[in-house]
Scaffold this active site. Sequence first.
Site, PDB file in Angstrom:
ATOM      1  N   HIS A  38       1.382 -13.134  77.319  1.00  0.00           N
ATOM      2  CA  HIS A  38       2.370 -13.917  76.585  1.00  0.00           C
ATOM      3  C   HIS A  38       2.649 -13.194  75.267  1.00  0.00           C
ATOM      4  CE1 HIS A  38       3.772 -18.112  75.084  1.00  0.00           C
ATOM      5  NE2 HIS A  38       4.217 -17.180  74.262  1.00  0.00           N
ATOM      6  N   HIS A 147      -3.603 -16.836  72.550  1.00  0.00           N
ATOM      7  CA  HIS A 147      -2.224 -16.369  72.691  1.00  0.00           C
ATOM      8  C   HIS A 147      -2.095 -15.016  71.973  1.00  0.00           C
ATOM      9  CE1 HIS A 147      -0.311 -20.115  74.129  1.00  0.00           C
ATOM     10  NE2 HIS A 147       0.770 -19.387  74.289  1.00  0.00           N
ATOM     11  N   SER A 198      -4.048 -20.650  69.422  1.00  0.00           N
ATOM     12  CA  SER A 198      -3.306 -19.743  68.548  1.00  0.00           C
ATOM     13  C   SER A 198      -4.243 -18.683  67.978  1.00  0.00           C
ATOM     14  CB  SER A 198      -2.709 -20.550  67.390  1.00  0.00           C
ATOM     15  OG  SER A 198      -2.217 -19.684  66.384  1.00  0.00           O
ATOM     16  N   GLU A 384       0.172 -21.436  81.856  1.00  0.00           N
ATOM     17  CA  GLU A 384      -0.706 -21.361  80.692  1.00  0.00           C
ATOM     18  C   GLU A 384      -1.485 -22.668  80.585  1.00  0.00           C
ATOM     19  OE1 GLU A 384       1.158 -19.174  77.401  1.00  0.00           O
ATOM     20  OE2 GLU A 384       3.069 -19.531  78.386  1.00  0.00           O
ATOM     21  N   TYR A 418       3.424 -24.547  80.841  1.00  0.00           N
ATOM     22  CA  TYR A 418       2.080 -24.983  80.438  1.00  0.00           C
ATOM     23  C   TYR A 418       1.486 -26.004  81.400  1.00  0.00           C
ATOM     24  CZ  TYR A 418       2.660 -22.391  76.165  1.00  0.00           C
ATOM     25  OH  TYR A 418       2.816 -21.360  75.277  1.00  0.00           O
ATOM     26  N   ASP A 552       4.843   7.082  70.393  1.00  0.00           N
ATOM     27  CA  ASP A 552       5.331   5.749  70.009  1.00  0.00           C
ATOM     28  C   ASP A 552       4.404   4.635  70.490  1.00  0.00           C
ATOM     29  OD1 ASP A 552       5.971   5.685  72.724  1.00  0.00           O
ATOM     30  OD2 ASP A 552       8.132   5.753  72.417  1.00  0.00           O
ATOM     31  N   SER A 554       1.226   4.690  69.860  1.00  0.00           N
ATOM     32  CA  SER A 554       0.102   4.658  68.927  1.00  0.00           C
ATOM     33  C   SER A 554       0.275   3.523  67.915  1.00  0.00           C
ATOM     34  CB  SER A 554       0.002   5.986  68.164  1.00  0.00           C
ATOM     35  OG  SER A 554      -0.083   7.069  69.058  1.00  0.00           O
ATOM     36  N   THR A 557       2.029   4.551  64.551  1.00  0.00           N
ATOM     37  CA  THR A 557       3.460   4.836  64.401  1.00  0.00           C
ATOM     38  C   THR A 557       4.299   3.579  64.589  1.00  0.00           C
ATOM     39  OG1 THR A 557       3.716   5.332  66.750  1.00  0.00           O
ATOM     40  CG2 THR A 557       3.238   7.199  65.295  1.00  0.00           C
TER      41      THR A 557
END
Length: 622
Positions: A38, A147, A198, A384, A418, A552, A554, A557
Amino acid sequence: ILFHCWVCWLHLCQVLRGLQAKYGDLYRQDNVVLSGTHTHSGLGGYFQYTLFMITSKGYIKSSIQIIVQGIVKSIERAHENLRPGRIFINKGELEESNLNRSPHSYMNNPEEERKRYNGNTDKQVVVLKFTDMDGDGIGMISWFAVHPVSMNSSNHMVSGDNLGYASYLFEQDKNIGSLPGRGPFVATFASSNLGDVSPNTRGPHCLNTGESCDYLNSSCPIGGTKMCVAFGPGNNMFESTRIIGENIFKKSKELYSSTKQEVRGPIHFAHQWLNMSDITIQINSTHTAKTCKPALGHSFAGGTIDGGGALNFTQGAVEGDPFWDGIRDAILGPPSNETQDCHRPKPILFSTGEMNWPLPWHPVIVDVQLITIGSVAIVAIPGEVTTMSGRRIREASSHAFANTEVVIAGLCNIYTHYITTYEEYQIQRYEAASTIYGPHTLSAYIQSYRGLARAIAEGTEAELPKGPEPPFFTDSQLFSLLPLNPVDKTPDNSSFGEVLEQVDPVYTVGQVASVTFVAGNPRNSGDMTDKTFVTVEKLHNSTQTWSVVHTDASWETRFHWIKGTSGLSNATVEWHIPQSAQSGFYRIRHFGHYKEFRNLKPVFTAYEGVSDVFKVNKRIYY
Ligand SMILES: *[C@@H]1O[C@H](CO)[C@@H](O)[C@H](O)[C@H]1NC(C)=O
Ligand SMILES: *[C@@H]1O[C@H](CO)[C@@H](O)[C@H](O)[C@H]1NC(C)=O
Ligand SMILES: *[C@@H]1O[C@H](CO)[C@@H](O)[C@H](O)[C@H]1NC(C)=O
Ligand SMILES: *[C@@H]1O[C@H](CO)[C@@H](O)[C@H](O)[C@H]1NC(C)=O
Ligand SMILES: *[C@@H]1O[C@H](CO)[C@@H](O)[C@H](O)[C@H]1NC(C)=O
Ligand SMILES: *[C@@H]1O[C@H](CO)[C@@H](O)[C@H](O)[C@H]1NC(C)=O
Ligand SMILES: *[C@@H]1O[C@H](CO)[C@@H](O)[C@H](O)[C@H]1NC(C)=O
Ligand SMILES: *[C@@H]1O[C@H](CO)[C@@H](O)[C@H](O)[C@H]1NC(C)=O
Ligand SMILES: *[C@@H]1O[C@H](CO)[C@@H](O)[C@H](O)[C@H]1NC(C)=O
């Protein structure tokens, strides 16, 4: 086999079709699980039910095809590298890395049930370690319920979020010197019962006044729901992603390194399709209950403390709002009385089960699946599940198996929002409003997984009825409203890849090197599998050659594409120089494609840009 990725049923089917050509029926619906993540920072447009196509401007084939091909390729690679090995399991507890975002709902669960558990989120981390016969590690899977939404909606970069960062750290740790995604070791951090969990551990506060939000409806006195946002543990979303990711990585590595318990025994799998709008549940000896056609409640539009709704909806609404119901009725028609009664006390906002134009708005045929590997059972759930829902499923499944570790694998095979407990459903916060098959959704799943578990325990899984097959929408039925991107332009007297804002000549570790290029739309680069938009390269002084130290993918960066008007755009590349960087000379490169018309046909041409060479120094201590 459990594959962790961002996709839904259509892809499983497409993935299986891709594999069938090569491997016959070795990989099938019943022995392959796709478990999604998610993230708020992924591509859009790859789920074929109408509701999900609204925000993504339809079904975006260019996203889907590449994801499917990438998954097929990764399975092929895994297949080609197949060899005998051993599996180990370990588990432990991780503190201060998750928070229940609907505690009021959780508190509505029976007290005697809550008393049996320590807290309103699961803290356990379960790790499977895979080694070859020599005991050398080749991979791992870790489950922790949170999440992966440390990055908020202001982020426009593609990101694997906190779990993606944990995976990055683990793989960097094992594949020393390899670029991201390149080494042999695979570290997976998968979804579990994260429905009401959360990562933003400082909890919700009003953005404008700093006050606490209302406990019951997560809204602020001034500004309502959208002002109520959860933050932490860092001071910004990058720091928060890093801290949560690191916590999960460290705990998982500790469990990985110290495990001694080997998983032995046969592999079993059971799979069924269910018509989730038509399940009868035996509640007790005298009563039955039924699931409903899918529908979303008002509080769905309230959003959560991890990303609020845009309008004036709030969580915990058990009555509709005449204003919005009026608009809904005028545009989409009112929900049927049957659906309204079935979902009570949920006030229905969208009666998606009764909306079929241009395609069904929500799935009704869903996958339930269970895989056992020796004494580990993986329950693959198509949505979920909240903390307590997960605990109930775990408990129900473990009745069928003795001494078995039951793992909840969330977001598997198809997405159905959910799944709350019946008691949480009564409160109608976001998760309950998004429990789309009504108050008995969880009971229906528990009944079904119990059936799968029993079949495996009795060795009768082959006799399970397959259930009704889900629809397969063809490309001609799916729609895309995403306009073709215009041709790319450059400012006068400049060319693609030219530097508009140059790097500084010298940086110290901890600083950020930044360079801006004249760019083309990244969509024009097509399939980026095994490619990168960005490299950071280090000069080897002795040979005068460059080697790539970051791409890109990584963490160090950031690649920002900034869209201007009339086809003009910039690409800004940042390198957040880590303390571990070696001193020396570096450069940053950017790769892209621009679109033009030649003889009325679109032509895509590759370009590249390179920054000036700059020096990086270690920090100077006085
Ligand atoms: C949220 O609940 C509080 C009472 O707890 C109430 O005063 C407030 O009006 C509610 N907010 C909204 C937007 O419904
Ligand atoms: C996202 O997080 C940043 C901090 O990194 C914060 O400034 C911003 O207000 C947040 N935005 C939302 C929509 O939550
Ligand atoms: C699922 O069940 C509903 C309700 O009984 C029924 O109307 C619908 O036709 C069923 N769908 C399928 C694909 O079997
Ligand atoms: C069965 O469940 C119903 C509905 O929740 C309840 O009214 C009834 O008392 C229960 N019966 C028994 C025997 O528990
Ligand atoms: C939401 O906004 C509409 C229009 O401004 C208004 O009529 C309605 O009462 C509001 N609802 C709530 C719950 O504030
Ligand atoms: C739905 O319920 C309302 C209120 O109870 C009633 O007036 C209406 O006739 C019902 N509609 C149908 C189609 O049964
Ligand atoms: C572009 O280059 C031409 C020729 O060198 C020059 O005449 C013109 O002024 C330049 N335009 C801009 C906007 O710099
Ligand atoms: C790199 O090599 C050149 C000679 O080849 C030397 O003059 C210079 O000092 C070297 N730079 C560093 C940073 O080692
Ligand atoms: C690109 O960068 C240049 C130089 O900073 C700036 O003048 C221009 O407005 C930027 N264009 C866009 C589309 O952001």
